[in-house]
Design a protein around this motif. Sequence first.
Motif, PDB file in Angstrom:
ATOM      1  N   THR A  41       0.813  -1.342   0.112  1.00 14.82           N
ATOM      2  CA  THR A  41      -0.026   0.010   0.022  1.00 14.82           C
ATOM      3  C   THR A  41       0.821   1.494   0.007  1.00 14.82           C
ATOM      4  OG1 THR A  41      -0.007  -0.171   2.495  1.00 14.82           O
ATOM      5  CG2 THR A  41      -1.829  -0.993   1.069  1.00 14.82           C
ATOM      6  N   GLY A  42       2.050   1.152   0.238  1.00 19.03           N
ATOM      7  CA  GLY A  42       2.883   2.387   0.288  1.00 19.03           C
ATOM      8  C   GLY A  42       3.193   3.018  -1.066  1.00 19.03           C
ATOM      9  N   GLN A  43       3.807   4.091  -0.950  1.00 23.42           N
ATOM     10  CA  GLN A  43       3.852   4.909  -2.325  1.00 23.42           C
ATOM     11  C   GLN A  43       4.673   4.074  -3.356  1.00 23.42           C
ATOM     12  OE1 GLN A  43       5.646   9.277  -4.019  1.00 23.42           O
ATOM     13  NE2 GLN A  43       6.327   8.799  -2.099  1.00 23.42           N
ATOM     14  N   VAL A  44       5.957   3.910  -3.211  1.00 21.24           N
ATOM     15  CA  VAL A  44       6.674   3.079  -3.842  1.00 21.24           C
ATOM     16  C   VAL A  44       5.958   1.577  -4.364  1.00 21.24           C
ATOM     17  CG1 VAL A  44       9.137   2.133  -4.469  1.00 21.24           C
ATOM     18  CG2 VAL A  44       8.748   4.479  -3.230  1.00 21.24           C
TER      19      VAL A  44
ATOM     20  N   ARG B 197       1.285  -5.702   5.120  1.00 23.64           N
ATOM     21  CA  ARG B 197       1.523  -5.896   6.536  1.00 23.64           C
ATOM     22  C   ARG B 197       0.547  -7.081   6.822  1.00 23.64           C
ATOM     23  NH1 ARG B 197       2.589  -2.084  11.025  1.00 23.64           N
ATOM     24  NH2 ARG B 197       2.640  -0.516   9.412  1.00 23.64           N
TER      25      ARG B 197
ATOM     26  N   ASP C 157       3.933  -9.177   8.603  1.00 21.18           N
ATOM     27  CA  ASP C 157       4.269  -8.309   9.346  1.00 21.18           C
ATOM     28  C   ASP C 157       5.832  -8.350   9.421  1.00 21.18           C
ATOM     29  OD1 ASP C 157       5.027  -6.504  11.409  1.00 21.18           O
ATOM     30  OD2 ASP C 157       2.891  -6.911  12.402  1.00 21.18           O
ATOM     31  N   LEU C 158       6.461  -7.166   9.367  1.00 23.30           N
ATOM     32  CA  LEU C 158       7.840  -7.000   9.195  1.00 23.30           C
ATOM     33  C   LEU C 158       8.516  -7.266  10.370  1.00 23.30           C
ATOM     34  CD1 LEU C 158       7.689  -6.847   6.241  1.00 23.30           C
ATOM     35  CD2 LEU C 158       9.040  -4.573   6.553  1.00 23.30           C
TER      36      LEU C 158
ATOM     37  N   THR D 250      10.076  -2.868  -0.388  1.00 22.20           N
ATOM     38  CA  THR D 250       9.562  -1.341  -0.548  1.00 22.20           C
ATOM     39  C   THR D 250       8.846  -0.842   0.924  1.00 22.20           C
ATOM     40  OG1 THR D 250       7.312  -1.819  -1.103  1.00 22.20           O
ATOM     41  CG2 THR D 250       8.824  -1.513  -3.139  1.00 22.20           C
TER      42      THR D 250
ATOM     43  N   ALA E 254       8.755   0.032   4.927  1.00 17.54           N
ATOM     44  CA  ALA E 254       9.689   0.298   5.690  1.00 17.54           C
ATOM     45  C   ALA E 254       8.927   1.343   7.059  1.00 17.54           C
ATOM     46  CB  ALA E 254      10.708   1.382   5.119  1.00 17.54           C
TER      47      ALA E 254
ATOM     48  N   THR F 230       8.505   4.530   8.073  1.00 18.73           N
ATOM     49  CA  THR F 230       8.928   5.786   7.128  1.00 18.73           C
ATOM     50  C   THR F 230       8.600   7.313   7.993  1.00 18.73           C
ATOM     51  OG1 THR F 230       7.016   5.769   5.978  1.00 18.73           O
ATOM     52  CG2 THR F 230       9.001   4.800   5.019  1.00 18.73           C
TER      53      THR F 230
ATOM     54  N   TYR G 288      15.471   7.423  12.590  1.00 20.73           N
ATOM     55  CA  TYR G 288      15.128   6.891  11.228  1.00 20.73           C
ATOM     56  C   TYR G 288      16.411   6.389  10.406  1.00 20.73           C
ATOM     57  CZ  TYR G 288      13.395   6.893   6.419  1.00 20.73           C
ATOM     58  OH  TYR G 288      13.324   6.419   5.111  1.00 20.73           O
TER      59      TYR G 288
ATOM     60  N   LYS H 217      17.868   2.887   9.057  1.00 16.01           N
ATOM     61  CA  LYS H 217      17.996   2.666   7.732  1.00 16.01           C
ATOM     62  C   LYS H 217      19.314   2.332   7.374  1.00 16.01           C
ATOM     63  CE  LYS H 217      15.300   2.928   4.866  1.00 16.01           C
ATOM     64  NZ  LYS H 217      14.239   1.865   4.188  1.00 16.01           N
TER      65      LYS H 217
ATOM     66  N   ILE I  53      17.366   6.336  -2.276  1.00 18.39           N
ATOM     67  CA  ILE I  53      16.539   7.568  -2.687  1.00 18.39           C
ATOM     68  C   ILE I  53      16.109   8.586  -2.035  1.00 18.39           C
ATOM     69  CG2 ILE I  53      15.498   5.867  -4.486  1.00 18.39           C
ATOM     70  CD1 ILE I  53      13.264   5.448  -2.696  1.00 18.39           C
TER      71      ILE I  53
ATOM     72  N   VAL J  18      10.893  11.321  -2.108  1.00 17.72           N
ATOM     73  CA  VAL J  18      10.173  10.493  -3.360  1.00 17.72           C
ATOM     74  C   VAL J  18       8.745  11.253  -3.448  1.00 17.72           C
ATOM     75  CG1 VAL J  18       9.448   8.341  -4.077  1.00 17.72           C
ATOM     76  CG2 VAL J  18      11.444   8.540  -2.623  1.00 17.72           C
TER      77      VAL J  18
END
Length: 287
Positions: A9-12, A31, A35-36, A57, A59, A61, A124, A128, A146, A149
């Motif tokens: 569902t994220g942007q990227v 998710r 689940d991460l 993709t 994270a 964020t 953050y 990362k 990147i 974004v």
Amino acid sequence: MKILQFGKTGQVATAVQAAAREGVEVIALSRADCDLENPEGIRAAILAADCDLVLNTAAFTHVDPAEARPDEAFAVNATAPGAMAKACAERGLPFVHLSTDAVFDGLTDHAYVETDEAKPINVYGRSKRAGEQAVLAHPKAVVLRISWVFSRYGRSYVSFMLKLAREREVLKVVADQFGTPTDGEALADFLVSTAPRWAAASADDPVFGLFHFANAGETSRFAFAKAAIDRDPQTKARLEPTTQAAFAEPAPRPPRTPLDTSKLQAVFGFTPEPWRVAVERTADRLV
Ligand SMILES: NC(=O)c1ccc[n+]([C@@H]2O[C@H](COP(=O)([O-])OP(=O)(O)OC[C@H]3O[C@@H](n4cnc5c(N)ncnc54)[C@H](OP(=O)(O)O)[C@@H]3O)[C@@H](O)[C@H]2O)c1
């Protein structure tokens, strides 16, 4: 060609699914699917998948909330991608991961190259950076850093600024933070079109490793927002420059993080578009 993608569902994540074309299938895990915060679930998903490449993709964020939730940020941004890389290594699969300009402190006199020292200044960025290190232990790993974004998808800086500029009379925008915007749709196209090359490459191929991916040219947050807002005939806000310090956010921001993309251009023959051209096209599609 099948890509197993963490993040749906994220942007990227959304841009990659939209960029999928004939011959390339993207199997996106939300998710709810995985689940991460559960590394065992990640390993099981990769070992069971019918795929040629794994792409992450997803994270944590949220830069300001990360200051108060470092365990969550490190679980999602460092432990999880480390588990993905390890499971990919077990299967001999290439693994592509996304990182950020926030691994740098922003005190630079040049656009950052991949060999510059990472010195993150917030939780953050530290989470990362830890993720990059864990991922790059896998010889067939790709980490693309990147920055800033934007795209037609999800909530990006461009869509957020366009919305605020329609709602407010005066819009204060940070003018003392500098970087290189990244067209999320160009990124998604690059990821989808390069996937077969990664899938076919041996571990010693220069297509693996750390790369910077961004549009061409450096700008300020203010000029970035203005380039988009100027395209909207329904905007009513007057833009006023302000400083990062005026926002008094919990997480410190690196003041200047332009990314040099020479390595990407040399290895992949990819020529980034000037940021303004991409921002104006995206704004035109959004308004
Ligand atoms: N956006 C930027 O300006 C920018 C700049 C530099 C680098 N990056 C990097 O680019 C990548 C993609 O960013 P983005 O802008 O697409 O992010 P985004 O729109 O915030 O999406 C993040 C995604 O991660 C998922 N996620 C978060 N926690 C999760 C968990 N515990 N388990 C499973 N999924 C989880 C979210 O799922 P839910 O929808 O369920 O929350 C969401 O789909 C990230 O690695 C980010 O660090 C982004």
